[in-house]
Design a protein around this motif. Structure first.
Motif, short mmCIF file in Angstrom:
data_model
loop_
_atom_site.label_atom_id
_atom_site.label_comp_id
_atom_site.label_asym_id
_atom_site.label_seq_id
_atom_site.Cartn_x
_atom_site.Cartn_y
_atom_site.Cartn_z
N VAL A 47 -1.02 6.24 1.27
CA VAL A 47 -0.29 5.30 1.10
C VAL A 47 0.87 5.63 0.54
CG1 VAL A 47 -0.06 3.71 -0.93
CG2 VAL A 47 -2.37 3.87 0.01
N ASN A 48 1.96 5.30 1.09
CA ASN A 48 3.33 5.91 0.63
C ASN A 48 3.84 5.05 -0.43
OD1 ASN A 48 4.10 3.19 1.60
ND2 ASN A 48 5.80 4.05 3.01
N GLN A 49 5.08 5.78 -1.12
CA GLN A 49 5.64 5.33 -2.37
C GLN A 49 6.01 3.83 -2.20
OE1 GLN A 49 5.61 6.86 -5.20
NE2 GLN A 49 6.28 4.72 -6.09
N ALA A 50 6.59 3.18 -1.02
CA ALA A 50 6.91 1.72 -0.72
C ALA A 50 5.79 0.74 -0.90
CB ALA A 50 7.55 1.67 0.42
N ARG A 58 -1.81 2.27 -5.86
CA ARG A 58 -1.89 3.58 -5.63
C ARG A 58 -3.19 4.18 -5.06
NH1 ARG A 58 -1.16 6.48 -11.06
NH2 ARG A 58 -2.48 8.10 -9.96
N ALA A 59 -3.11 5.01 -3.97
CA ALA A 59 -4.34 5.38 -3.25
C ALA A 59 -5.40 5.58 -4.17
CB ALA A 59 -3.84 6.80 -2.54
N ASP A 60 -5.20 6.40 -5.14
CA ASP A 60 -6.78 6.62 -6.16
C ASP A 60 -7.23 5.37 -6.59
OD1 ASP A 60 -4.42 6.30 -7.81
OD2 ASP A 60 -4.88 7.76 -9.09
N ALA A 61 -6.28 4.25 -6.96
CA ALA A 61 -6.68 3.05 -7.36
C ALA A 61 -7.65 2.27 -6.07
CB ALA A 61 -5.76 2.15 -7.83
N ALA A 72 -8.61 -6.04 2.26
CA ALA A 72 -9.35 -7.08 1.59
C ALA A 72 -8.83 -7.38 0.15
CB ALA A 72 -10.88 -6.94 1.66
N MET A 73 -8.71 -6.15 -0.48
CA MET A 73 -8.33 -6.19 -2.09
C MET A 73 -6.96 -6.85 -2.14
SD MET A 73 -9.33 -2.58 -3.44
CE MET A 73 -8.41 -2.95 -4.85
N ILE A 74 -6.32 -6.67 -1.31
CA ILE A 74 -4.66 -7.03 -1.40
C ILE A 74 -4.42 -8.49 -0.91
CG2 ILE A 74 -3.97 -4.76 -1.73
CD1 ILE A 74 -2.65 -4.86 1.18
#
Length: 184
Positions: A47-50, A58-61, A72-74
């Motif tokens: 996942v990039n910062q943008a 964030r990627a870890d989440a 699907a989460m977003i």
């Protein structure tokens, strides 16, 4: 022994090149204004910062949700089941998908987004994962809606006097003796 040393030197050179290319690609992806998320078999790999700035995730989440595809989460329910099915079908066929969606941020707020999703495959066609590029189009959509309202209002405001002029011209043709009255 000499051959082994050559193989080790060549392997070290290849490793160095891969590390340099990887660093270049990460620098490019981090410099983008669009959010980028790379998934591999429903696991977030990058996942990039943008993306984090746009969505708050964030990627870890996203990794904490292993049984659910990160997109699907977003994607809130406002997008409808059809949009989700279209994306899944494109992904299964290995075809890119492009469209406009609502995206849910981690804080629960929703924004209009343009998304392009592309599959990543090996040369033999084996599916590795997908890359989604997400951009915030809320401002563009707001400007478009404002433009449409302006055109509708201007059209309405012009239609009334023009209709009146057309009516008066028709009356002048039928009643030329009342020309002065119609011109007033």
């Amino acid at each position: 022994a000499r051959l082994f040393a050559q193989v080790q030197r060549h392997a070290a050179e290849l490793t160095q090149r891969v590390e340099e290319r990887t660093a270049e690609l990460i620098a490019i992806l981090e410099a983008m204004g669009e959010g980028v998320i790379y998934t591999d078999q429903n696991r977030v790999r990058y996942v990039n910062q943008a993306f984090t700035n746009l969505t708050g995730y964030r990627a870890d989440a996203l990794l904490a949700q292993p049984n659910r595809h990160p997109l699907a989460m977003i994607m809130p329910a406002e997008n409808g089941e059809q949009a989700t099915q279209d994306i899944i079908r494109a992904w299964e066929r290995g075809e890119p998908w492009q469209g406009e969606l609502k995206i849910r941020r981690q804080d629960g707020s929703v924004f209009d987004a343009g998304m392009t999703m592309t599959t990543v495959t090996l040369s033999d066609g084996q599916l590795l994962g997908s890359v989604a590029l997400i951009r915030d189009i809320s401002q563009r959509k707001a400007l478009q809606a404002q433009r449409e309202r302006f055109i509708a209002n201007a059209s309405h405001e012009l239609r009334t006097p023009i209709t009146n002029m057309i009516l008066r011209l028709a009356l002048i043709r039928r009643q030329p003796e009342k020309l002065e009255e119609h011109l007033r």
